[in-house]
Design a protein around this motif. Structure first.
Motif, PDB file in Angstrom:
ATOM      1  N   MET A   1      48.754 -24.485 -16.413  1.00 13.42           N
ATOM      2  CA  MET A   1      49.011 -23.379 -17.319  1.00 13.42           C
ATOM      3  C   MET A   1      47.742 -22.575 -17.583  1.00 13.42           C
ATOM      4  O   MET A   1      47.783 -21.354 -17.667  1.00 13.42           O
ATOM      5  CB  MET A   1      49.607 -23.951 -18.617  1.00 13.42           C
ATOM      6  CG  MET A   1      49.947 -22.891 -19.612  1.00 13.42           C
ATOM      7  SD  MET A   1      51.309 -21.902 -18.983  1.00 13.42           S
ATOM      8  CE  MET A   1      51.661 -20.934 -20.365  1.00 13.42           C
ATOM      9  N   TRP A   2      46.608 -23.279 -17.734  1.00 13.97           N
ATOM     10  CA  TRP A   2      45.354 -22.566 -18.003  1.00 13.97           C
ATOM     11  C   TRP A   2      44.931 -21.729 -16.812  1.00 13.97           C
ATOM     12  O   TRP A   2      44.253 -20.713 -16.966  1.00 13.97           O
ATOM     13  CB  TRP A   2      44.259 -23.543 -18.434  1.00 13.97           C
ATOM     14  CG  TRP A   2      43.881 -24.540 -17.350  1.00 13.97           C
ATOM     15  CD1 TRP A   2      44.444 -25.724 -17.092  1.00 13.97           C
ATOM     16  CD2 TRP A   2      42.847 -24.354 -16.384  1.00 13.97           C
ATOM     17  NE1 TRP A   2      43.847 -26.315 -16.023  1.00 13.97           N
ATOM     18  CE2 TRP A   2      42.851 -25.497 -15.559  1.00 13.97           C
ATOM     19  CE3 TRP A   2      41.936 -23.352 -16.124  1.00 13.97           C
ATOM     20  CZ2 TRP A   2      41.974 -25.659 -14.508  1.00 13.97           C
ATOM     21  CZ3 TRP A   2      41.060 -23.519 -15.070  1.00 13.97           C
ATOM     22  CH2 TRP A   2      41.089 -24.666 -14.272  1.00 13.97           C
ATOM     23  N   ARG A   3      45.338 -22.113 -15.586  1.00 12.11           N
ATOM     24  CA  ARG A   3      45.007 -21.315 -14.398  1.00 12.11           C
ATOM     25  C   ARG A   3      45.738 -19.972 -14.429  1.00 12.11           C
ATOM     26  O   ARG A   3      45.196 -18.949 -14.046  1.00 12.11           O
ATOM     27  CB  ARG A   3      45.371 -22.058 -13.122  1.00 12.11           C
ATOM     28  CG  ARG A   3      44.378 -23.089 -12.726  1.00 12.11           C
ATOM     29  CD  ARG A   3      44.738 -23.637 -11.378  1.00 12.11           C
ATOM     30  NE  ARG A   3      43.614 -24.387 -10.856  1.00 12.11           N
ATOM     31  CZ  ARG A   3      43.598 -24.987  -9.712  1.00 12.11           C
ATOM     32  NH1 ARG A   3      44.680 -24.962  -8.958  1.00 12.11           N
ATOM     33  NH2 ARG A   3      42.543 -25.640  -9.309  1.00 12.11           N
ATOM     34  N   VAL A   4      46.965 -19.963 -14.870  1.00  6.62           N
ATOM     35  CA  VAL A   4      47.738 -18.731 -14.957  1.00  6.62           C
ATOM     36  C   VAL A   4      47.098 -17.789 -15.974  1.00  6.62           C
ATOM     37  O   VAL A   4      46.936 -16.589 -15.724  1.00  6.62           O
ATOM     38  CB  VAL A   4      49.209 -19.038 -15.338  1.00  6.62           C
ATOM     39  CG1 VAL A   4      49.983 -17.765 -15.612  1.00  6.62           C
ATOM     40  CG2 VAL A   4      49.880 -19.871 -14.264  1.00  6.62           C
ATOM     41  N   ILE A   5      46.706 -18.330 -17.119  1.00  2.00           N
ATOM     42  CA  ILE A   5      46.061 -17.520 -18.154  1.00  2.00           C
ATOM     43  C   ILE A   5      44.714 -17.000 -17.664  1.00  2.00           C
ATOM     44  O   ILE A   5      44.388 -15.818 -17.853  1.00  2.00           O
ATOM     45  CB  ILE A   5      45.917 -18.338 -19.461  1.00  2.00           C
ATOM     46  CG1 ILE A   5      47.309 -18.645 -20.025  1.00  2.00           C
ATOM     47  CG2 ILE A   5      45.081 -17.572 -20.486  1.00  2.00           C
ATOM     48  CD1 ILE A   5      47.295 -19.610 -21.183  1.00  2.00           C
TER      49      ILE A   5
END
Length: 114
Positions: free
Chosen positions: A1-5
């Motif tokens: 999820m942090w990669r998408v952000i």
């Protein structure tokens, strides 16, 4: 999820950087194209890489044809031969808005809806 952000923020930074670069590069190009002895009065595009331009050089007006590989002096114009043309009514030239005016109008519409 942090990669998408993180990817989202990187894309936003790239878009913002592109905006700033185009804004400041555009200003620099317009300043560097000024001349003390010549001025572009008007030009019209006749096709891909083909233009006709009126250039003022030391009080003389030259009609020049410009292509990708050559520039030809087509004629010398007299001052009394130059006058602004009325816009064509068929094309709606009198009612045409420039880009900045259209964006301001769209911004006003957004403010009214709130």
């Amino acid at each position: 999820m942090w990669r998408v952000i993180a990817t989202f923020f990187v894309v936003l930074l790239i878009i913002y950087g592109s905006y700033l670069a185009s804004k400041y590069i555009g200003r620099g190009l317009s300043k560097s194209s000024s001349s003390r002895y010549m001025r572009l009065i008007d030009q019209i595009t006749m096709g891909q890489d083909r233009h006709i331009a009126i250039i003022q050089v030391s009080g003389r007006y030259l009609l020049v044809g410009i292509t990708a590989g050559q520039i030809h002096v087509l004629s010398e114009l007299q001052d009394e031969e130059l006058f602004p043309l009325a816009p064509d009514e068929d094309e709606g030239g009198a009612n045409a808005l420039d880009f900045k005016a259209m964006m301001e109008k769209l911004g006003d519409l957004g403010k009214k809806r709130r």
